[in-house]
Write a protein that holds these residues in place. Structure first.
Motif, PDB file in Angstrom:
ATOM      1  N   VAL A  86     -27.190  27.465 -14.752  1.00  0.00           N
ATOM      2  CA  VAL A  86     -26.848  25.783 -14.479  1.00  0.00           C
ATOM      3  C   VAL A  86     -25.427  25.674 -14.165  1.00  0.00           C
ATOM      4  CG1 VAL A  86     -27.194  23.570 -15.563  1.00  0.00           C
ATOM      5  CG2 VAL A  86     -29.026  25.092 -15.473  1.00  0.00           C
ATOM      6  N   ILE A  87     -24.792  26.046 -15.367  1.00  0.00           N
ATOM      7  CA  ILE A  87     -23.406  25.943 -15.478  1.00  0.00           C
ATOM      8  C   ILE A  87     -22.435  26.282 -14.428  1.00  0.00           C
ATOM      9  CG2 ILE A  87     -22.478  27.589 -16.596  1.00  0.00           C
ATOM     10  CD1 ILE A  87     -21.167  23.988 -16.731  1.00  0.00           C
ATOM     11  N   LEU A  88     -22.671  27.703 -13.933  1.00  0.00           N
ATOM     12  CA  LEU A  88     -21.976  28.207 -12.683  1.00  0.00           C
ATOM     13  C   LEU A  88     -22.262  27.662 -11.336  1.00  0.00           C
ATOM     14  CD1 LEU A  88     -21.187  31.920 -13.241  1.00  0.00           C
ATOM     15  CD2 LEU A  88     -19.744  29.845 -13.678  1.00  0.00           C
ATOM     16  N   SER A  89     -23.586  27.318 -11.156  1.00  0.00           N
ATOM     17  CA  SER A  89     -24.067  26.705  -9.929  1.00  0.00           C
ATOM     18  C   SER A  89     -23.284  25.331  -9.780  1.00  0.00           C
ATOM     19  CB  SER A  89     -25.458  26.501  -9.568  1.00  0.00           C
ATOM     20  OG  SER A  89     -25.833  25.731 -10.743  1.00  0.00           O
ATOM     21  N   SER A  90     -23.202  24.715 -10.806  1.00  0.00           N
ATOM     22  CA  SER A  90     -22.722  23.142 -10.951  1.00  0.00           C
ATOM     23  C   SER A  90     -21.086  23.233 -10.778  1.00  0.00           C
ATOM     24  CB  SER A  90     -22.951  22.594 -12.467  1.00  0.00           C
ATOM     25  OG  SER A  90     -24.301  22.277 -12.767  1.00  0.00           O
ATOM     26  N   ALA A  91     -20.515  24.229 -11.205  1.00  0.00           N
ATOM     27  CA  ALA A  91     -19.274  24.490 -11.132  1.00  0.00           C
ATOM     28  C   ALA A  91     -18.777  24.815  -9.710  1.00  0.00           C
ATOM     29  CB  ALA A  91     -18.629  25.665 -11.922  1.00  0.00           C
ATOM     30  N   ILE A  92     -19.671  25.277  -8.813  1.00  0.00           N
ATOM     31  CA  ILE A  92     -19.170  25.351  -7.515  1.00  0.00           C
ATOM     32  C   ILE A  92     -19.841  24.369  -6.678  1.00  0.00           C
ATOM     33  CG2 ILE A  92     -21.274  26.690  -6.613  1.00  0.00           C
ATOM     34  CD1 ILE A  92     -19.464  28.632  -5.312  1.00  0.00           C
ATOM     35  N   LEU A  93     -20.853  23.359  -7.087  1.00  0.00           N
ATOM     36  CA  LEU A  93     -21.203  22.358  -6.328  1.00  0.00           C
ATOM     37  C   LEU A  93     -20.531  21.080  -6.400  1.00  0.00           C
ATOM     38  CD1 LEU A  93     -25.098  22.607  -7.012  1.00  0.00           C
ATOM     39  CD2 LEU A  93     -24.040  23.121  -4.844  1.00  0.00           C
ATOM     40  N   LEU A  94     -20.009  21.121  -7.556  1.00  0.00           N
ATOM     41  CA  LEU A  94     -19.309  19.503  -7.774  1.00  0.00           C
ATOM     42  C   LEU A  94     -17.829  19.583  -6.778  1.00  0.00           C
ATOM     43  CD1 LEU A  94     -20.064  18.727 -11.547  1.00  0.00           C
ATOM     44  CD2 LEU A  94     -20.698  17.316  -9.355  1.00  0.00           C
ATOM     45  N   PRO A  95     -17.162  20.601  -7.095  1.00  0.00           N
ATOM     46  CA  PRO A  95     -15.877  20.536  -6.144  1.00  0.00           C
ATOM     47  C   PRO A  95     -16.059  20.450  -4.783  1.00  0.00           C
ATOM     48  CG  PRO A  95     -15.746  22.159  -7.957  1.00  0.00           C
ATOM     49  CD  PRO A  95     -17.106  21.818  -7.912  1.00  0.00           C
ATOM     50  N   LEU A  96     -17.305  21.161  -4.291  1.00  0.00           N
ATOM     51  CA  LEU A  96     -17.635  21.059  -2.728  1.00  0.00           C
ATOM     52  C   LEU A  96     -17.996  19.408  -2.557  1.00  0.00           C
ATOM     53  CD1 LEU A  96     -19.326  24.078  -2.155  1.00  0.00           C
ATOM     54  CD2 LEU A  96     -17.181  23.376  -1.394  1.00  0.00           C
ATOM     55  N   TYR A  97     -18.831  18.888  -3.396  1.00  0.00           N
ATOM     56  CA  TYR A  97     -19.224  17.604  -3.386  1.00  0.00           C
ATOM     57  C   TYR A  97     -18.352  16.615  -3.399  1.00  0.00           C
ATOM     58  CZ  TYR A  97     -20.990  13.068  -4.669  1.00  0.00           C
ATOM     59  OH  TYR A  97     -21.337  11.660  -4.696  1.00  0.00           O
ATOM     60  N   LEU A  98     -17.287  16.650  -4.376  1.00  0.00           N
ATOM     61  CA  LEU A  98     -16.336  15.686  -4.584  1.00  0.00           C
ATOM     62  C   LEU A  98     -14.995  15.783  -3.582  1.00  0.00           C
ATOM     63  CD1 LEU A  98     -15.348  16.264  -8.315  1.00  0.00           C
ATOM     64  CD2 LEU A  98     -16.583  14.351  -7.207  1.00  0.00           C
ATOM     65  N   GLN A  99     -14.896  16.861  -2.759  1.00  0.00           N
ATOM     66  CA  GLN A  99     -13.959  16.979  -1.701  1.00  0.00           C
ATOM     67  C   GLN A  99     -14.673  16.654  -0.599  1.00  0.00           C
ATOM     68  OE1 GLN A  99     -10.881  20.261  -2.071  1.00  0.00           O
ATOM     69  NE2 GLN A  99     -12.433  20.766  -3.528  1.00  0.00           N
ATOM     70  N   THR A 100     -15.927  17.036  -0.234  1.00  0.00           N
ATOM     71  CA  THR A 100     -16.413  16.950   1.379  1.00  0.00           C
ATOM     72  C   THR A 100     -17.268  15.619   1.344  1.00  0.00           C
ATOM     73  OG1 THR A 100     -16.312  19.491   1.681  1.00  0.00           O
ATOM     74  CG2 THR A 100     -17.851  17.983   3.213  1.00  0.00           C
ATOM     75  N   GLY A 101     -18.213  15.617   0.199  1.00  0.00           N
ATOM     76  CA  GLY A 101     -19.187  14.374   0.096  1.00  0.00           C
ATOM     77  C   GLY A 101     -18.294  13.107  -0.046  1.00  0.00           C
ATOM     78  N   LEU A 102     -17.306  13.176  -0.857  1.00  0.00           N
ATOM     79  CA  LEU A 102     -16.601  11.919  -1.407  1.00  0.00           C
ATOM     80  C   LEU A 102     -15.177  12.048  -0.593  1.00  0.00           C
ATOM     81  CD1 LEU A 102     -17.660  11.204  -5.053  1.00  0.00           C
ATOM     82  CD2 LEU A 102     -18.638  10.474  -3.207  1.00  0.00           C
ATOM     83  N   GLY A 103     -14.836  12.886  -0.028  1.00  0.00           N
ATOM     84  CA  GLY A 103     -13.484  12.742   0.632  1.00  0.00           C
ATOM     85  C   GLY A 103     -12.180  12.593  -0.268  1.00  0.00           C
ATOM     86  N   LEU A 104     -12.453  13.260  -1.703  1.00  0.00           N
ATOM     87  CA  LEU A 104     -11.400  13.133  -2.517  1.00  0.00           C
ATOM     88  C   LEU A 104     -10.408  14.165  -2.465  1.00  0.00           C
ATOM     89  CD1 LEU A 104     -13.248  12.175  -5.822  1.00  0.00           C
ATOM     90  CD2 LEU A 104     -12.319  10.513  -4.056  1.00  0.00           C
ATOM     91  N   ALA A 105      -9.034  14.056  -2.708  1.00  0.00           N
ATOM     92  CA  ALA A 105      -8.194  15.252  -2.731  1.00  0.00           C
ATOM     93  C   ALA A 105      -8.565  16.124  -3.719  1.00  0.00           C
ATOM     94  CB  ALA A 105      -6.736  14.631  -2.666  1.00  0.00           C
ATOM     95  N   ALA A 106      -7.890  17.473  -3.684  1.00  0.00           N
ATOM     96  CA  ALA A 106      -8.515  18.550  -4.662  1.00  0.00           C
ATOM     97  C   ALA A 106      -7.864  18.023  -5.937  1.00  0.00           C
ATOM     98  CB  ALA A 106      -7.590  19.831  -4.195  1.00  0.00           C
ATOM     99  N   VAL A 107      -6.829  17.448  -6.031  1.00  0.00           N
ATOM    100  CA  VAL A 107      -6.138  17.152  -7.414  1.00  0.00           C
ATOM    101  C   VAL A 107      -6.959  15.814  -8.207  1.00  0.00           C
ATOM    102  CG1 VAL A 107      -4.433  15.572  -6.556  1.00  0.00           C
ATOM    103  CG2 VAL A 107      -4.023  16.584  -8.737  1.00  0.00           C
TER     104      VAL A 107
END
Length: 488
Positions: free
Chosen positions: A283-304
């Motif tokens: 659960v934790i490792l799958s979430s650790a790779i899903l959330l950054p992709l979602y935040l940057q591509t899905g929500l269009g947020l900057a990496a920082v």
């Protein structure tokens, strides 16, 4: 201070040993998770897809899955100092190559070298802790380890986001390098030999079967993201993996000195704790790779910005580890593991409904709750599992625990990315204008929703398992033979 009779005694100073492992573990996990925030940039820079870029994570875990099973043997062949120095030497070398990497292939090689260092360090760390600390103190020590080690993935995305925005992803490794060198020098100065070297017979057949087994399963699941679950290579790899593990298991039970003593599974709390950790790590490792992709591509947020959003949850996870460790020492695991999986279930249910309109505050709250749930599960379940084993099975128990953690992480990451990618493709086929600005974020978000639903199913299984976990009560143990333990 505990004294053991013997002609030659050596004082074991537990604090410097613990510090050596904490520094090394902190930096190793920092560089591992920090790279997740750079995946979006790496996809563009190297011109590869999400299924290929995930190999920077799953390839790392594949190496661990092959190497860590052998660690139980290595712990009985080489001294604590030898293995620690070797682990840090590989980590330093891999980090330096990664910092200089001009291409995806070179970076991939660097990650493998880093993984060799981590594969040597993790089992050594847990085995040493079991040897130098008595059972009634292990919850607190594991909690302290969690405080430092969990803080690394907490600040990793934030620091890497800042570095990516202002410098480049190479600096993720340049920042890590001096700390690894310091850990190596500190370990050379203070690390002591605490294990007993018995040099059991090396069985090449067992090593080959273990490598084919764990490696085949991880490779098969990882390749499914690119080739599809129905492809020959995926089916063949997974089949070879399971058959090899079956033959490996039979061979271990027939050997007088097995490579990994699978009789650890006759201890029910070890088996249940291992299953709980297996699921939590997926659960934790799958979430650790899903959330950054979602935040940057899905929500269009900057990496920082994405890194700052993930920071509170990681920090709280680290801060809770000493608390959960002390609660475990007093009350046992059930009062922690059951609420932990319950919180994870509630959080993943909400994460499975995220959209492109979900607010950043909502993600902060959900990620924080997820980290709280994980902190209530991981250390208590792991400590309770290892506590039931007799001392002669510590190397085997730690080897299995760390091996299956890495395998579970690789499987969880691969399946999550596969679900996300396949949902993306299906979604893009249904939209009227695939080139519209909103199509890609919405497609990825739909994939993330389904991937979190997969995690939700795993968490429900974990909750069922947690109801059968009971506290392990054993007599206080002696120090390693011929040693004096100085607990400071």
């Amino acid at each position: 201070m505990t004294t053991i009779a013997g002609q030659q005694q050596e004082t074991i100073k537990t604090t410097p040993i613990l510090i050596s492992f904490l520094i090394a573990g902190f930096i190793g996990l920092f560089s591992e998770t920090a790279l997740n925030m750079a995946l979006g940039d790496l996809i563009q820079q190297f011109g590869v897809g999400s299924s290929t870029i995930q190999w920077l994570t799953t390839g790392y875990l594949l190496t661990l899955g092959i190497l860590v099973p052998v660690s139980g043997l290595l712990l009985q062949w080489f001294s604590t100092r030898q293995l620690f120095i070797a682990a840090l030497a590989f980590s330093v070398t891999g980090t330096l190559i990664a910092a200089l990497a001009p291409s995806f292939s070179i970076l991939m090689v660097a990650r493998v070298i880093q993984a060799i260092g981590t594969g040597l360090l993790l089992p050594l760390m847990f085995n040493t802790i079991l040897l130098i600390f008595p059972i009634h103190r292990r919850g607190a020590i594991m909690g302290l380890m969690g405080l430092v080690i969990m803080f690394a993935p907490a600040i990793g995305p934030t620091i890497s986001g800042f570095l990516i925005e202002n410098l480049s992803w190479h600096w993720i490794f340049w920042v890590s390098l001096p700390f690894l060198v310091f850990a190596l020098v500190f370990g050379i100065m203070f690390m002591q030999n605490v294990s007993v070297i018995t040099k059991p017979k090396i069985d090449i057949t067992s090593i080959v079967l273990s490598s084919l087994g764990f490696g085949g399963i991880v490779y098969g699941f990882s390749t499914a993201g690119e080739s599809g679950w129905g492809s020959f290579i995926v089916i063949a790899s997974i089949a070879v993996g399971f058959v090899s593990l079956f033959l490996f298991s039979i061979r271990q039970f027939k050997m007088d000195q097995p490579m990994i003593n699978l009789r650890v599974f006759k201890y029910p709390m070890f088996t249940l704790g291992l299953a709980a950790v297996f699921i939590a790590f997926m659960v934790i490792l799958s979430s650790a790779i899903l959330l950054p992709l979602y935040l940057q591509t899905g929500l269009g947020l900057a990496a920082v910005t994405a890194g700052l959003i993930l920071l509170p949850g990681g920090v709280l996870n680290g801060l809770m580890s000493p608390i959960t460790g002390r609660i475990y020492d007093k009350y046992g695991p059930r009062g922690l593991v059951i609420p932990g999986f319950s919180i994870i279930i509630i959080t993943l249910w909400n994460l499975s409904g995220v959209t492109t309109a979900t607010t950043a505050v909502t993600i902060v709250v959900l990620n924080t709750l997820l980290m709280v749930g994980v902190s209530l599960v991981m250390m208590p379940a792991q400590t309770n599992a290892l506590n039931q084993l007799p001392k002669d099975l510590y190397p085997d128990g730690t080897a299995l625990m760390n091996t299956l953690q890495q395998v579970s992480g690789a499987i969880g990451t691969a399946v999550a990315i596969t679900i996300m990618s396949s949902t993306q493709s299906t979604y893009m086929q249904t939209v009227s204008d695939p080139n519209s600005a909103s199509a890609i974020p919405e497609a990825l978000t739909a994939g993330v929703q389904n991937a979190f639903t997969f995690g939700l199913v795993l968490a429900v299984i974990g909750l069922v398992i947690s109801f059968f976990i009971k506290s392990v009560h054993l007599a206080k143990e002696e120090a390693p033979q011929g040693k004096v333990v100085e607990n400071t």
